[in-house]
Design an enzyme around this catalytic site. Structure first.
Site, PDB file in Angstrom:
ATOM      1  N   CYS A  53       8.271   2.644  -1.524  1.00 21.50           N
ATOM      2  CA  CYS A  53       7.776   1.295  -1.171  1.00 21.50           C
ATOM      3  C   CYS A  53       6.267   1.185  -1.345  1.00 21.50           C
ATOM      4  CB  CYS A  53       8.176   0.914   0.250  1.00 21.50           C
ATOM      5  SG  CYS A  53       9.958   0.711   0.466  1.00 21.50           S
ATOM      6  N   HIS A  55       2.113   0.068   2.141  1.00 17.95           N
ATOM      7  CA  HIS A  55       3.553  -0.138   2.034  1.00 17.95           C
ATOM      8  C   HIS A  55       3.786  -1.590   1.652  1.00 17.95           C
ATOM      9  CE1 HIS A  55       7.752  -0.537   3.387  1.00 17.95           C
ATOM     10  NE2 HIS A  55       7.825   0.785   3.411  1.00 17.95           N
ATOM     11  N   GLN A  62       3.439   5.309  10.362  1.00 15.43           N
ATOM     12  CA  GLN A  62       3.380   6.751  10.116  1.00 15.43           C
ATOM     13  C   GLN A  62       2.398   7.464  11.048  1.00 15.43           C
ATOM     14  OE1 GLN A  62       5.505   8.193   8.210  1.00 15.43           O
ATOM     15  NE2 GLN A  62       6.325   6.434   7.109  1.00 15.43           N
ATOM     16  N   LYS A  77      11.361   5.348  13.038  1.00 12.53           N
ATOM     17  CA  LYS A  77      10.515   6.448  12.561  1.00 12.53           C
ATOM     18  C   LYS A  77      10.003   7.305  13.711  1.00 12.53           C
ATOM     19  CE  LYS A  77       8.979   3.805   8.512  1.00 12.53           C
ATOM     20  NZ  LYS A  77       9.763   4.488   7.480  1.00 12.53           N
ATOM     21  N   ASP A 121      -1.136  -0.936  10.325  1.00 14.82           N
ATOM     22  CA  ASP A 121       0.237  -0.463  10.134  1.00 14.82           C
ATOM     23  C   ASP A 121       0.311   0.944  10.718  1.00 14.82           C
ATOM     24  OD1 ASP A 121       2.626   0.603   9.288  1.00 14.82           O
ATOM     25  OD2 ASP A 121       2.317   0.194   7.164  1.00 14.82           O
TER      26      ASP A 121
END
Length: 420
Positions: free
Chosen positions: A374, A128, A208, A231, A205
């Site tokens: 992104c 991202h 997700q 999220k 990261d």
């Protein structure tokens, strides 16, 4: 809530999400854009409302009842997040506005002070922008070199190339756990172990992954992990940084001002204790409390249960999409039970621009994403400017997938007829 056990998880929880009970252009809303932002259950909405109705006050600074209640809720949310990802200490959880701010915190508090010319930062082509641009900025400021891991033949992270790129010059590895475009689940424990063998630090990261599957930062052994509340069923404007306590102790403050101080004099100051030295100014108190409520909600369902249900949805989604002869789905293919990737599908239809698909699907009440998500460098790697993306969460159902597939077929047929 007593519901027949024959119902799917998605059917059981739908009443908790009031936004899903509406029509768009006369059609029942089918929300398939949770990779961009998730919807919020009533318990989270009520937690935010309750704070502003009954406990609105600043935290840590007041001795009165409202301030005490606000502080208890705010710091209680920190405890919940720490337990949710199995941090070793509550001091390892820093509240930020979002994951982007958390990445930048590490970039400017650690990387800017520790990287030099000749050092290497290792990321990937699937990152991202929030896990690319800060490192580009740091490389420009420090003279460090950026290197990027590519994709293998299955459009997953090329772990063999990763091993080759790792060197004694690698000082930081910053990689995504789950790709928001490819849906691949990267082997973060192996990635971290190999990086540590070279003496490099690791930032993951988790935007997700944290909302969708069990995440254990101690098992991963990463040095930092970032995530965004919006999220994972929490409000916007709140996220968090996990960092190993010894590293956070060594890092300098990111921002200066109130809240992050120990003592202030006219010519110098001392830092407050962890995690407050990274939380300058009045924080997003209500949002943090609501994040705690979101963690409670997800924990009550069970992250293993959410992950298992999403695997079931993934298998069903791909079985339906694979029936389209002119549709190209990016990322690894799941096995027959939906294992091996996240519950999303980024795709392109031959001779159709993804931005043409999305508005017509929206007319049928189906909300999907279109664009570069992104991840512009990744789309260039794939040879396309963008893609359409349907992303699922545990409040979705197979019936919604059926409706999406029907609407997609009708949309494709409409465009094909227009081209004839």
């Amino acid at each position: 809530m007593t519901i027949a056990t024959t119902q799917s998880l998605g059917e059981k929880v739908r009443a908790d999400f009031p936004i899903l009970n509406q029509e768009i252009n006369g059609n029942q809303l089918i929300y398939l854009d949770s990779a961009a932002t998730s919807q919020k259950p009533l318990s989270v909405i009520n937690a935010l409302d309750n704070y502003y109705r009954y406990n609105n006050a600043n935290v840590h600074r007041g001795a009165h009842h409202l301030s005490t209640k606000a502080t208890e809720g705010f710091e209680g949310a920190r405890d919940k997040v720490a337990q949710f990802i199995n941090a070793n200490s509550r001091n390892e959880i820093v509240f930020t506005r979002n994951a982007t701010e958390a990445v930048n915190l590490v970039a400017y508090s650690w990387a800017l002070n520790n990287l030099r010319s000749g050092d290497e930062i290792l990321t990937s082509v699937m990152e991202h922008h929030s896990n690319l641009v800060p490192w580009q900025m740091i490389a420009q400021k420090t003279g460090a070199t950026l290197k990027h891991v590519g994709l293998n033949e299955n459009q997953e992270l090329d772990i063999e190339q990763y091993k080759r790129l790792l060197s004694d010059n690698t000082k930081l590895v910053a990689l995504v756990h789950v790709s928001n475009t490819l849906g691949c689940i990267n082997p973060v424990e192996e990635i971290t172990r190999l990086a540590h063998e070279k003496g490099a630090k690791v930032l993951i990261d988790g935007c997700q992954s944290v909302p969708h599957l069990p995440v254990d930062v101690q098992a991963i052994d990463c040095d930092w992990l970032v995530a965004s509340g919006h999220k994972m069923c929490a409000p916007t404007g709140i996220g968090f940084l996990y960092g190993k306590e010894n590293l956070l102790e060594e890092m300098s403050p990111f921002l200066g001002g109130g809240e992050m101080i120990g003592e202030v004099f006219l010519d110098h100051f001392t830092c407050g204790e962890l995690p407050h030295k990274f939380e300058a100014g009045t924080p997003a108190i209500g949002e943090a409390i609501a994040l705690g409520a979101a963690v409670d909600y997800l924990s009550n369902i069970g992250m293993a249960n959410i992950h298992a249900y999403e695997e079931e949805l993934t298998a069903y989604l791909f079985d339906k999409l694979n029936q389209f002869p002119n549709l190209n789905i990016y990322g690894p293919k799941p096995d027959g039970k939906g294992k091996g990737r996240a519950a999303l599908a980024s795709f392109n239809v031959e001779n159709l621009h993804p931005n043409d698909l999305s508005p017509l699907l929206d007319y049928d009440g189906v909300a999907i994403r279109s664009g570069h998500h992104c991840t512009q460098p990744l789309h260039r790697e794939l040879g396309v400017s963008g893609s359409a993306r349907a992303s699922l969460y545990f409040y979705n159902t197979k019936e919604e997938i059926d409706a999406f597939v029907t609407a997609l077929k009708n949309t494709i047929d409409f465009f094909m007829e227009m081209m004839e």
